[in-house]
Motif scaffolding. Sequence first.
Motif, short mmCIF file in Angstrom:
data_model
loop_
_atom_site.label_atom_id
_atom_site.label_comp_id
_atom_site.label_asym_id
_atom_site.label_seq_id
_atom_site.Cartn_x
_atom_site.Cartn_y
_atom_site.Cartn_z
N ASN A 199 50.95 22.57 49.07
CA ASN A 199 50.64 24.13 49.06
C ASN A 199 49.46 24.57 48.12
OD1 ASN A 199 52.09 26.94 49.29
ND2 ASN A 199 51.99 26.67 46.98
N ASN A 200 49.34 23.75 47.17
CA ASN A 200 48.00 23.92 46.31
C ASN A 200 46.72 23.83 47.07
OD1 ASN A 200 45.89 23.34 43.99
ND2 ASN A 200 47.46 24.53 43.32
N SER A 239 46.34 26.55 49.45
CA SER A 239 46.13 27.91 48.63
C SER A 239 44.64 28.35 48.77
CB SER A 239 46.87 28.12 47.56
OG SER A 239 46.48 29.13 46.81
N LYS A 240 44.33 29.60 49.03
CA LYS A 240 42.91 30.02 48.67
C LYS A 240 42.87 30.73 47.54
CE LYS A 240 42.18 30.76 53.89
NZ LYS A 240 41.84 31.73 54.99
N THR A 241 43.96 31.04 46.82
CA THR A 241 43.74 32.04 45.53
C THR A 241 44.43 31.22 44.54
OG1 THR A 241 45.89 33.06 45.98
CG2 THR A 241 44.22 34.04 46.71
N HIS A 242 45.07 30.18 44.51
CA HIS A 242 45.82 29.50 43.30
C HIS A 242 45.37 27.89 43.15
CE1 HIS A 242 48.73 29.60 40.16
NE2 HIS A 242 49.60 28.78 40.81
N SER A 243 44.50 27.67 44.14
CA SER A 243 44.27 26.25 44.45
C SER A 243 43.43 25.81 43.07
CB SER A 243 43.32 25.96 45.32
OG SER A 243 42.76 24.70 45.38
#
Length: 555
Positions: A144-145, A148-152
Amino acid sequence: MTDLEIAQKAQMLPIREVAKKLNISEDDLDPYGKYKAKLPLHLIDAEKMKNSKLVLVTAITPTPAGEGKTTVSIGLTEGLNKIGKKAIAVLREPSLGPVFGIKGGAAGGGYSQVVPMEDINLHFTGDFSAIEKANNLLAAVIDNNIQSKTHSIGIDPRTVVWKRVMDMNDRALRHIVVGLGGTTHGVPREDGFNITPASEIMAILCLAESFSDLKKRIGNIYVGKKFDGTPVFARDLKVVGAMALLLKEAIKPNLVQTLENNPAILHGGPFASIAQGTNTVLATKMGLSLGDYVITEAGFGADLGAEKFLNIKCTSAGLAPDAVVIVATIRALRHHGGAKKEEYNTPSLQKVKLGIANLEKHIENVQLFGLKAVVAINYFPNDSEEEIAYVKEVCAQKGVEAIVSKGFSEGGKGTEELAHAVVAIAQSGESHFSPLYSNEASIEEKITAVATKIYGANKVNYNSKAVSQLKQIKTLGFDKMPICIVKTPKSLSDDEKKLARPTDFEVTVREFEFASGAGFVIPILGDTVRMPGLPSVPAAEGMDIDDEGVITGLS
């Protein structure tokens, strides 16, 4: 009767009655039905532990079906109680993979079993499921990380080493590709599954000494690297708390009983060929807090389970066995003497003489750690008197007594002589445990110590991949950890075809893994896999359950 039929006829006590034998109040029991319960960690008492004796049960190099360490462990527990000792069997939980595969369950056999056998071999109290979920939560958060585009945090998907797990033998899942199907389904990358007993979460649970220690170890799990080359750990993904939540019940040891209604604690279940092969530190310490004698076993032969029990578990937890039992069978000695599978049950003193070198090496292995041992000859009806007499004679020459154990057919009555011998050794004070190596030694020195002294190898070789990985381990600062060698259980060497006591051989480290959370480095020898496969005719084909809930075919 089959093991299952014997277990189904058992007259079990309510678990609260079993707990009373250990002076455990009902308020401290968390029952899972009538015959099993979880135990709180506050029952561990360091002062009481000082007066208890720890007995390790190991074995010679086994045949594929195993030589009965669990059966002997349970039988010895029954025998010790029969001669007036407050003894507790503290064992591993079975994995569903072997249950439905070829080896069967791990609840003992014959009249030396822990019950309820069906529950123990099938899900039990859900510990393995919790370990799976915690392991796979981390896997899901990693992908998921990456997606992710915002939480990576910038994990490089090519470097991820964390695998998913399931408690089943399924070779098709060893190497897979995840994230297919377009951008909404994740980032495609190579992945794979290990069997649950090989999960680092299992290793962590088995070495943790408290809930806070569990969380610290989970946080130290290495995941991979960021694109800038810096390491990523589970704590960086802020998922440690959630993983620990899934393990809040699994961390508690499980109380059950033997067929003779003596207490038994089952907890944790790593394999010894691909992990450390012994039950949890918490369960062992709880047993030592509640009883006078704790009988525990370590998987496969002394070259695997016992070596890891001593060099990893004992050094980490400050434990030291007071006595060691080496389980041997005449059929396994015939096997090491060249007998084919169809000849295992045919008496042959000549083959026993050829195979006895394997037992001699395992006796020497135990003695290398400064420990006093007794050999338990796990009796089979086709064992001849001359074969048994020969084994006793050779053991005597090695300074070790060999005693016939008939726990399978007679329960505690058949192990009283063995029990007396174990008590004599444990009370003699002749065992002075010393690890085989110092953790401060280099990884190469540790591997050489185990390979040359325990296996009997002349030399250790390293593939180019292993050499490269070793540099990374040293760069990460993990080189002062103990080692947990992955190796075939079928031979003292890394070649399963080399039986008895191989000589003039070398072993090869094919690659390295490391379990920074559990706290050990994993050299992998040969082609051993961490996700087994099913045999051509799996045991599952012979299992069933009827409308009344009666189970058949489970072993």
